[in-house]
Design an enzyme around this catalytic site. Structure first.
Site, mmCIF file in Angstrom:
data_model
loop_
_atom_site.group_PDB
_atom_site.id
_atom_site.type_symbol
_atom_site.label_atom_id
_atom_site.label_comp_id
_atom_site.label_asym_id
_atom_site.label_seq_id
_atom_site.Cartn_x
_atom_site.Cartn_y
_atom_site.Cartn_z
ATOM 1 C CE1 TYR A 87 63.324 32.908 98.613
ATOM 2 C CE2 TYR A 87 61.563 31.612 99.335
ATOM 3 C CZ TYR A 87 62.142 32.307 98.515
ATOM 4 O OH TYR A 87 61.349 33.427 97.476
ATOM 5 C CE LYS A 130 62.743 30.279 96.299
ATOM 6 N NZ LYS A 130 61.477 31.350 95.995
ATOM 7 C CD GLU A 183 60.771 36.833 89.590
ATOM 8 O OE1 GLU A 183 60.625 36.130 89.441
ATOM 9 O OE2 GLU A 183 61.992 37.531 89.335
ATOM 10 C CG LEU A 240 63.300 31.937 91.081
ATOM 11 C CD1 LEU A 240 64.847 31.913 91.572
ATOM 12 C CD2 LEU A 240 62.413 31.670 91.978
#
Ligand code: PDD
Length: 286
Positions: A33, A149, A182, A207
């Site tokens: 996505y 992702k 993250e 990411l």
């Protein structure tokens, strides 16, 4: 005004926008996505988001389901039909509908493409940026391929809920060696005691955020010292500033980590300056 979603070639009322129960996204989280910011009716950094989508698809061994030009038309039409000026666009591609079987479905199985868009209250978001947000830390228990992702976000969901349960906005994942990777849906940054902007290199454990990439450009333009390296929770707690970046929050100051104040507990000057100048550098679509 009623919302509209794009589903496999059709624009449907949001309430009736459905995919089949044997969609591989539903069964296996077998899909990827993107989320783009929408500003003044225009997509922010669309080109970069579509390039990352293509990369994610390649990494999960899926062809790109439609030409970038056709996809751009769909994205714009979805924005138009939902009359989104300030908001978010969501785009998801899965390996399609097929009888449940872990291996790839038969050749010719059509991928499923869904696009939605919604407005956000920009004033509310700006208000949050004025006060800053709290984050908590959680162990990073995700798989290694967090550079893709993918829609397989269960660890992120649990981490975010854990943050919410503790009255915080975001959770920062921490790897086995004590370094922050993250956020559950954002990249993590600090401004060190020496005044350098520090963020983990995109080469491992995170990411590669589009907002991160653009924020690095903005920081370079502002002549700030940048260190792409890992940092620990202890270093973040002792930092001058902390902040996070994502398409949904842009640059958001972090003022508390696990209940302790960062700096004086107010948004720092670096985060504020990056936020203020971000959209001068980000690419605005037509
Ligand atoms: N998430 N890291 C993770 C795990 C993310 O899910 C995201 C974005 C980011 C930031 O990437 P970008 O700057 O390209 O938005 C980093 C989106 C916004 C989401 O899942 O809603």
């Amino acid at each position: 005004m009623s919302r509209v979603a794009y589903v496999n070639g059709r624009y449907l009322p949001h309430a009736r926008a459905e995919v089949h129960i044997e969609d591989r996204g539903y069964q296996f989280s077998d899909g990827v996505y993107e989320v783009c910011e929408v500003r003044g009716g225009r997509l922010v950094d669309e080109r970069k988001h579509l390039a990352r989508l293509e990369r994610s698809l390649t990494e999960i061994r899926m062809p790109v389901p439609m030409s970038p030009a056709a996809l751009r038309v769909v994205l714009r039409e979805t924005l138009r039909r939902n009359r989104v000026r300030d908001g978010l666009l969501y785009l998801q591609v899965t390996r399609g509908v097929a009888r449940r079987d872990h291996g790839f479905p038969p050749p010719g199985t059509k991928p499923s493409i869904v696009v939605t868009a919604r407005s956000i209250d920009r004033a509310k978001l700006e208000g949050q940026a004025e006060t800053g947000v709290a984050i908590v830390t959680v162990p990073d228990n995700r798989w290694e391929r967090v550079d893709i992702k993918t829609i397989a976000l269960l660890p992120n969901v649990l981490a975010r809920q854990s943050a919410r349960d503790q009255g915080a906005r975001e959770a920062w994942f921490v790897d086995r060696d004590g370094f922050v990777t993250e956020g559950s849906s954002s990249n993590a940054w600090i401004v060190s005691k020496a005044g350098a902007i520090v963020t983990r290199p995109a080469a491992g454990g995170i990411l590669k955020g589009i907002t991160r990439e653009v924020a690095l450009e903005v920081a370079t333009q502002q002549g700030l010292k940048i260190e792409e390296r890992k940092f620990t929770v202890a270093e973040a707690l002792a930092a001058r500033e902390a902040f996070l970046t994502s398409a949904t929050q842009v640059v958001m100051p972090v003022v508390r980590i696990d209940g302790s104040k960062v700096g004086d507990g107010r948004p720092g000057a670096v985060a504020r300056a990056l936020r203020a100048r971000f959209h001068d550098t980000a690419e605005l679509g037509p």
